[in-house]
Design a protein around this motif. Structure first.
Motif, PDB file in Angstrom:
ATOM      1  N   ASN A 177      21.550  -4.484  23.976  1.00 25.29           N
ATOM      2  CA  ASN A 177      21.570  -4.156  25.399  1.00 25.29           C
ATOM      3  C   ASN A 177      22.169  -2.780  25.668  1.00 25.29           C
ATOM      4  OD1 ASN A 177      20.340  -6.583  26.105  1.00 25.29           O
ATOM      5  ND2 ASN A 177      22.285  -7.628  26.346  1.00 25.29           N
ATOM      6  N   GLN A 178      23.305  -2.476  25.038  1.00 26.38           N
ATOM      7  CA  GLN A 178      23.926  -1.162  25.240  1.00 26.38           C
ATOM      8  C   GLN A 178      23.054  -0.062  24.641  1.00 26.38           C
ATOM      9  OE1 GLN A 178      26.833  -0.444  27.089  1.00 26.38           O
ATOM     10  NE2 GLN A 178      25.947   1.592  26.914  1.00 26.38           N
ATOM     11  N   ALA A 179      22.483  -0.311  23.468  1.00 22.53           N
ATOM     12  CA  ALA A 179      21.614   0.690  22.837  1.00 22.53           C
ATOM     13  C   ALA A 179      20.369   0.945  23.689  1.00 22.53           C
ATOM     14  CB  ALA A 179      21.215   0.233  21.437  1.00 22.53           C
ATOM     15  N   PHE A 180      19.813  -0.117  24.269  1.00 22.97           N
ATOM     16  CA  PHE A 180      18.654   0.028  25.149  1.00 22.97           C
ATOM     17  C   PHE A 180      19.020   0.848  26.384  1.00 22.97           C
ATOM     18  CE2 PHE A 180      16.362  -1.496  28.926  1.00 22.97           C
ATOM     19  CZ  PHE A 180      15.071  -1.104  28.587  1.00 22.97           C
ATOM     20  N   ASN A 215      15.109  -1.623  17.389  1.00 21.57           N
ATOM     21  CA  ASN A 215      14.658  -2.930  16.920  1.00 21.57           C
ATOM     22  C   ASN A 215      15.623  -3.525  15.901  1.00 21.57           C
ATOM     23  OD1 ASN A 215      12.844  -5.132  16.745  1.00 21.57           O
ATOM     24  ND2 ASN A 215      11.945  -4.250  14.903  1.00 21.57           N
ATOM     25  N   ALA A 216      16.309  -2.674  15.150  1.00 24.12           N
ATOM     26  CA  ALA A 216      17.235  -3.143  14.123  1.00 24.12           C
ATOM     27  C   ALA A 216      18.556  -3.654  14.709  1.00 24.12           C
ATOM     28  CB  ALA A 216      17.514  -2.019  13.123  1.00 24.12           C
ATOM     29  N   LYS A 217      18.815  -3.382  15.973  1.00 27.11           N
ATOM     30  CA  LYS A 217      20.071  -3.811  16.602  1.00 27.11           C
ATOM     31  C   LYS A 217      20.058  -5.322  16.795  1.00 27.11           C
ATOM     32  CE  LYS A 217      21.608   0.395  17.456  1.00 27.11           C
ATOM     33  NZ  LYS A 217      22.694   0.947  16.691  1.00 27.11           N
ATOM     34  N   ASP A 218      21.235  -5.922  16.604  1.00 24.19           N
ATOM     35  CA  ASP A 218      21.328  -7.354  16.900  1.00 24.19           C
ATOM     36  C   ASP A 218      21.420  -7.529  18.415  1.00 24.19           C
ATOM     37  OD1 ASP A 218      24.012  -7.053  17.755  1.00 24.19           O
ATOM     38  OD2 ASP A 218      24.785  -7.498  15.760  1.00 24.19           O
ATOM     39  N   ALA A 241      17.400   4.330  27.360  1.00 24.90           N
ATOM     40  CA  ALA A 241      16.669   4.488  28.625  1.00 24.90           C
ATOM     41  C   ALA A 241      17.195   5.691  29.397  1.00 24.90           C
ATOM     42  CB  ALA A 241      16.783   3.221  29.469  1.00 24.90           C
ATOM     43  N   ILE A 242      18.499   5.889  29.379  1.00 21.23           N
ATOM     44  CA  ILE A 242      19.082   7.052  30.058  1.00 21.23           C
ATOM     45  C   ILE A 242      18.597   8.338  29.392  1.00 21.23           C
ATOM     46  CG2 ILE A 242      21.250   8.294  30.491  1.00 21.23           C
ATOM     47  CD1 ILE A 242      22.548   5.463  30.881  1.00 21.23           C
TER      48      ILE A 242
END
Length: 174
Positions: free
Chosen positions: A100-103, A92-95, A107-108
């Protein structure tokens, strides 16, 4: 003494089933929470569509797990534990650029963990309930499909928006 052994084995079975059910529910609650976050934070249509699929599929799994647990009168988790809440908070803290990359990475990792959990449970001799075993085995292909889809998500917005932009303008050197 024989009754004591039988009672102990029954408790061990119920304990293994309860542990699996709670871990599986936590995994699915987390996937749903993160997918809902992705629908809010991401500006990538592919991520949003993947997130919608996760919400639909994981809510069905939660319903099935809860039904089995209710029939066994087992107490279940309903909120994220501290570990999963911390992971959600970090996402949630990611801009929007980093999200998108963190998600995708999350997910992986989450699906690899879920697959491992379900595979271990499918071969756990302490889990003897036929309906639970059947559910565990039946969910593995879907979890593997989620993992496969996560691995190929396009998170580079330049590629998603316009694949016709010359590579040298995207920072690539040819």
């Amino acid at each position: 003494m024989i009754l004591g052994i039988v009672a102990f084995l029954g408790f061990k079975q119920q304990d293994a089933e309860g542990i699996f059910l709670n871990k599986a529910l936590m995994s699915n609650h987390y996937e749903i929470a993160v997918a809902k976050l992705a629908k809010q934070k991401s500006n990538n249509d592919e991520i949003k569509a993947y997130a919608e699929m996760l919400i639909n599929d994981h809510e069905k799994i939660v319903d099935e797990l809860q039904s089995l647990a209710k029939a066994k009168e087992m107490a279940l988790v309903s909120d994220l534990d501290e570990e999963h809440q911390n992971k959600w908070d970090m996402l949630n803290a990611k801009d929007s650029i980093q999200f998108n990359q963190a998600f995708k990475d999350d997910a992986i990792a989450a699906h690899e963990q879920a697959i491992s959990l379900f595979e271990q449970a499918s071969s756990d001799s302490a889990i003897q309930d036929g309906a639970l075993k059947s559910l565990i085995i039946s969910k593995l292909p879907g979890l593997k499909a989620h993992l496969d889809k996560a691995k190929v998500l396009q998170v580079d917005m330049v590629d998603v928006i316009s694949p016709s932009i010359p590579p040298h303008t995207k920072g690539e050197i040819k």
